[in-house]
Design a protein around this motif. Structure first.
Motif, mmCIF file in Angstrom:
data_model
loop_
_atom_site.group_PDB
_atom_site.id
_atom_site.type_symbol
_atom_site.label_atom_id
_atom_site.label_comp_id
_atom_site.label_asym_id
_atom_site.label_seq_id
_atom_site.Cartn_x
_atom_site.Cartn_y
_atom_site.Cartn_z
ATOM 1 N N PHE A 40 -0.145 -4.420 2.229
ATOM 2 C CA PHE A 40 0.180 -3.771 3.505
ATOM 3 C C PHE A 40 -0.253 -2.311 3.498
ATOM 4 O O PHE A 40 -0.745 -1.792 4.495
ATOM 5 C CB PHE A 40 1.680 -3.869 3.780
ATOM 6 C CG PHE A 40 2.161 -5.251 4.110
ATOM 7 C CD1 PHE A 40 1.305 -6.208 4.628
ATOM 8 C CD2 PHE A 40 3.490 -5.610 3.906
ATOM 9 C CE1 PHE A 40 1.744 -7.494 4.935
ATOM 10 C CE2 PHE A 40 3.940 -6.875 4.212
ATOM 11 C CZ PHE A 40 3.073 -7.824 4.730
ATOM 12 N N LEU A 41 -0.038 -1.632 2.371
ATOM 13 C CA LEU A 41 -0.457 -0.231 2.252
ATOM 14 C C LEU A 41 -1.963 -0.086 2.400
ATOM 15 O O LEU A 41 -2.458 0.914 2.919
ATOM 16 C CB LEU A 41 -0.016 0.337 0.904
ATOM 17 C CG LEU A 41 1.469 0.665 0.753
ATOM 18 C CD1 LEU A 41 1.813 0.870 -0.717
ATOM 19 C CD2 LEU A 41 1.828 1.915 1.550
ATOM 20 N N GLU A 79 0.169 3.468 -7.070
ATOM 21 C CA GLU A 79 -0.721 4.626 -7.202
ATOM 22 C C GLU A 79 -1.741 4.583 -6.088
ATOM 23 O O GLU A 79 -2.334 3.531 -5.837
ATOM 24 C CB GLU A 79 -1.431 4.619 -8.561
ATOM 25 C CG GLU A 79 -0.507 4.868 -9.733
ATOM 26 C CD GLU A 79 -1.263 4.948 -11.049
ATOM 27 O OE1 GLU A 79 -2.499 4.694 -11.038
ATOM 28 O OE2 GLU A 79 -0.664 5.272 -12.067
ATOM 29 N N PRO A 80 -1.962 5.703 -5.382
ATOM 30 C CA PRO A 80 -1.220 6.970 -5.489
ATOM 31 C C PRO A 80 0.203 6.819 -4.961
ATOM 32 O O PRO A 80 0.585 5.728 -4.535
ATOM 33 C CB PRO A 80 -2.041 7.914 -4.611
ATOM 34 C CG PRO A 80 -2.684 7.019 -3.598
ATOM 35 C CD PRO A 80 -2.994 5.737 -4.322
ATOM 36 N N PHE A 81 0.953 7.915 -4.962
ATOM 37 C CA PHE A 81 2.337 7.856 -4.501
ATOM 38 C C PHE A 81 2.385 7.324 -3.075
ATOM 39 O O PHE A 81 1.655 7.781 -2.198
ATOM 40 C CB PHE A 81 2.971 9.251 -4.553
ATOM 41 C CG PHE A 81 4.362 9.300 -3.993
ATOM 42 C CD1 PHE A 81 5.443 8.892 -4.750
ATOM 43 C CD2 PHE A 81 4.578 9.742 -2.701
ATOM 44 C CE1 PHE A 81 6.727 8.927 -4.235
ATOM 45 C CE2 PHE A 81 5.853 9.786 -2.169
ATOM 46 C CZ PHE A 81 6.934 9.377 -2.939
ATOM 47 N N ARG A 107 -3.525 5.453 5.962
ATOM 48 C CA ARG A 107 -4.965 5.210 5.930
ATOM 49 C C ARG A 107 -5.723 6.142 4.993
ATOM 50 O O ARG A 107 -6.631 5.736 4.269
ATOM 51 C CB ARG A 107 -5.511 5.332 7.358
ATOM 52 C CG ARG A 107 -6.978 5.023 7.491
ATOM 53 C CD ARG A 107 -7.407 5.187 8.936
ATOM 54 N NE ARG A 107 -6.667 4.311 9.824
ATOM 55 C CZ ARG A 107 -7.022 3.059 10.074
ATOM 56 N NH1 ARG A 107 -8.073 2.548 9.473
ATOM 57 N NH2 ARG A 107 -6.317 2.321 10.896
ATOM 58 N N TYR A 108 -5.358 7.427 5.002
ATOM 59 C CA TYR A 108 -6.153 8.399 4.254
ATOM 60 C C TYR A 108 -5.748 8.516 2.793
ATOM 61 O O TYR A 108 -6.256 9.371 2.079
ATOM 62 C CB TYR A 108 -6.077 9.756 4.958
ATOM 63 C CG TYR A 108 -6.653 9.686 6.348
ATOM 64 C CD1 TYR A 108 -8.028 9.544 6.540
ATOM 65 C CD2 TYR A 108 -5.828 9.702 7.468
ATOM 66 C CE1 TYR A 108 -8.563 9.439 7.808
ATOM 67 C CE2 TYR A 108 -6.358 9.604 8.740
ATOM 68 C CZ TYR A 108 -7.729 9.469 8.910
ATOM 69 O OH TYR A 108 -8.263 9.361 10.166
ATOM 70 N N MET A 109 -4.837 7.635 2.344
ATOM 71 C CA MET A 109 -4.468 7.594 0.931
ATOM 72 C C MET A 109 -5.002 6.338 0.248
ATOM 73 O O MET A 109 -4.880 6.181 -0.960
ATOM 74 C CB MET A 109 -2.943 7.659 0.789
ATOM 75 C CG MET A 109 -2.323 8.966 1.253
ATOM 76 S SD MET A 109 -2.822 10.354 0.227
ATOM 77 C CE MET A 109 -1.933 9.962 -1.290
ATOM 78 N N ARG A 110 -5.527 5.399 1.026
ATOM 79 C CA ARG A 110 -6.028 4.160 0.449
ATOM 80 C C ARG A 110 -7.237 4.422 -0.451
ATOM 81 O O ARG A 110 -7.965 5.391 -0.226
ATOM 82 C CB ARG A 110 -6.437 3.188 1.575
ATOM 83 C CG ARG A 110 -5.327 2.833 2.520
ATOM 84 C CD ARG A 110 -5.767 1.845 3.586
ATOM 85 N NE ARG A 110 -6.948 2.291 4.326
ATOM 86 C CZ ARG A 110 -7.456 1.656 5.379
ATOM 87 N NH1 ARG A 110 -6.888 0.565 5.822
ATOM 88 N NH2 ARG A 110 -8.528 2.121 5.989
ATOM 89 N N LYS A 115 0.653 -1.678 -10.346
ATOM 90 C CA LYS A 115 0.407 -2.006 -11.760
ATOM 91 C C LYS A 115 -1.093 -2.054 -12.055
ATOM 92 O O LYS A 115 -1.574 -2.925 -12.792
ATOM 93 C CB LYS A 115 1.080 -3.325 -12.143
ATOM 94 C CG LYS A 115 2.599 -3.243 -12.213
ATOM 95 C CD LYS A 115 3.193 -4.513 -12.798
ATOM 96 C CE LYS A 115 4.695 -4.383 -13.015
ATOM 97 N NZ LYS A 115 5.296 -5.606 -13.608
ATOM 98 N N GLY A 116 -1.830 -1.126 -11.447
ATOM 99 C CA GLY A 116 -3.251 -1.000 -11.748
ATOM 100 C C GLY A 116 -4.160 -1.933 -10.984
ATOM 101 O O GLY A 116 -5.374 -1.904 -11.187
#
Length: 487
Positions: A40-41, A79-81, A107-110, A115-116
């Protein structure tokens, strides 16, 4: 979104599981639930409900301090937070609760990983994200992960064109976007200020902006074609040029002046040009194409196609994900995908910083009395169409008179333009390039000055000393005669 009301849970559980909702019976399925939350993220956000069966029946579960700790520890593995909202909704007349984990769109953190590993959601199925999609999202994130910011250990300062760098600095000083002291700094210091050099290593943006040897950058390519008629069935001219942004911009404008009708008025050493399509609109479109395109695709390029009734300018890439066509044509803030490249172009006065490029193109076309430019995208490329009134041979439109005047029909418009600019004056190389707003010396020599001298229209003051410190150029008698016949 904070879900504390059972009615909110019922509403979420009333539909089918899909791209933005997932049901889990108990937190014993926490791992699978977090993988879906990661998906979802990496999409448009969504909610995972614990205490809801696959068929949407609300069952709830007992929630202990241990349960809450396990959820908190699992969230820390993103990751990231990631910003995750955890809500607990009581089921009336029971000691059970439904746990809702909501991930808003980020969107701008994707891309996000759990767990890697990165996950994606397609309809109601969660799966591991393919490597190519992960890389694409990583580059879109920007910062140190963007393609332009990636260091190239094989790229050396000697591979960059120092003249272009100094030219960019001078332009920035003249427009007040760079301090005057910048011109006195060494090249490495300038590159560091431009965010192109870190710890002694140049990044990809340095090559795109100032590269001279671009063997490792096949995407720094401009394709130019003039077609006969309104289709691609027959070429009149077909060219390909590789180089940095400044060189390619000069080549693009030269191609327009070669193949589009031109008229104008000379006052002193300067000339106001009027092409079939406004010069400023074409230039702005090309600058945007070079600045905002997707450089991480080696097979990408910028293409210019000129037809009898239109010009099409195409580049690899797409509009920003949340940028609709309506928003694009209306007021919008500037969100360049290549921040480093955009910053250098802004400081050297090529690029507007407030998203005014599109409105400038539209205004210029309306001022010239031609249709507004058309903007298109298919998700992998963007192209702009400028339409103008067709002209038959020997019968130019009143709106778009031809500048070749057909007395010198054998000469391309680029040569005629140089002849008209020189006129009765004697000009240095720098003065001529300044009048034509060209920055790339090789392009000017190859497309303007050398062909004019080979045609016997322009001559140097010191023909036996080409590199004479006071070398200037003037029209020959043949060039003056050509100029008189065209007036």
């Amino acid at each position: 979104m904070n879900i504390t009301n059972i009615d909110d849970i019922r509403k979420l559980a009333s539909g089918d599981e899909g791209g933005r909702t997932e049901y889990k019976l108990i937190t014993g399925q926490l791992e699978r639930g977090m993988e879906t939350l990661c998906a979802f993220l990496n999409g448009e956000g969504g909610t995972v409900l614990f205490g809801v069966a696959d068929n949407g029946k609300i069952t709830g579960q007992e929630v202990s301090d241990k349960t809450k700790r396990e959820i908190a520890e699992a969230i820390r593995l993103f990751e990231p937070f990631a910003t995750i909202t955890v809500s607990y909704a009581n089921i009336p007349d029971t000691d059970k609760q439904v746990i809702a984990l909501y991930a808003e769109e980020q969107r701008y953190m994707r891309p996000f990983t759990y767990k890697g590993r990165a996950y994606q959601r397609i309809e109601s199925v969660t799966s591991v994200m393919p490597q190519d999609k992960y890389n694409h999202l990583l580059m879109q994130r920007g910062g140190k992960y963007s393609w332009e910011a990636i260091p190239n250990p094989d790229l050396q300062i000697s591979d960059l064109d120092e003249n272009v760098i100094i030219g960019a600095v001078r332009a920035g000083i003249n427009c007040g976007r760079l301090p005057e002291t910048t011109i006195r700094e060494e090249i490495p210091a300038i590159l560091e200020k431009f965010d192109l050099l870190h710890d002694g290593k140049l990044n990809n943006a340095a090559a795109v902006l100032f590269g001279r040897n671009l063997y490792d950058y096949p995407q720094c390519l401009l394709r130019m074609a003039r077609f006969r008629g309104t289709s691609k069935e027959e070429f009149i001219d077909n060219q390909r040029q590789q180089g940095n942004i400044y060189a390619l911009l000069d080549a693009a404008m030269s191609f327009f002046f070669k193949h589009l009708s031109l008229s104008g008025k000379i006052e002193g050493l300067y000339r106001e040009e009027k092409l079939s399509i406004p010069y400023k609109a074409l230039r702005e479109c090309c600058i945007n194409a070079f600045c905002h395109r997707a450089y991480h695709r080696p097979g990408g390029s910028v293409g210019i196609a000129i037809y009898d009734d239109r010009v099409e300018i195409e580049s690899s890439g797409a509009f920003p994900p949340d940028m609709t066509l309506e928003k694009l044509l209306g007021g919008h803030s500037s969100e360049p995908p290549n921040l480093i490249i955009a910053n250098v172009l802004y400081k050297s006065e090529l690029l507007e910083s407030w998203g005014r490029g599109i409105s400038l193109m539209i205004d210029e076309c309306r001022r010239a009395g031609i249709p507004d430019p058309e903007f298109h995208t298919d998700g992998s490329s963007v192209w702009v169409v400028f339409r103008y009134e067709m002209e038959t041979a020997g019968q130019a439109s009143d709106k778009h008179p031809t500048s070749t005047r057909q007395a010198p029909d054998k000469y391309p418009t680029s040569i005629v333009r140089l002849i008209e600019l020189i006129g009765e004056h004697t000009c240095s190389l720098k003065e001529m390039m300044g009048m034509m707003e060209l920055k790339d010396r090789e392009n000017f020599l190859g497309n303007y000055l050398n062909p004019s001298m080979e045609a016997g229209l322009v001559e140097p003051l010191y023909p036996d000393q080409p590199k004479h410190p006071k070398q200037k150029y003037r029209l020959t008698e043949q060039g003056k005669a050509l100029l008189e016949r065209g007036e």
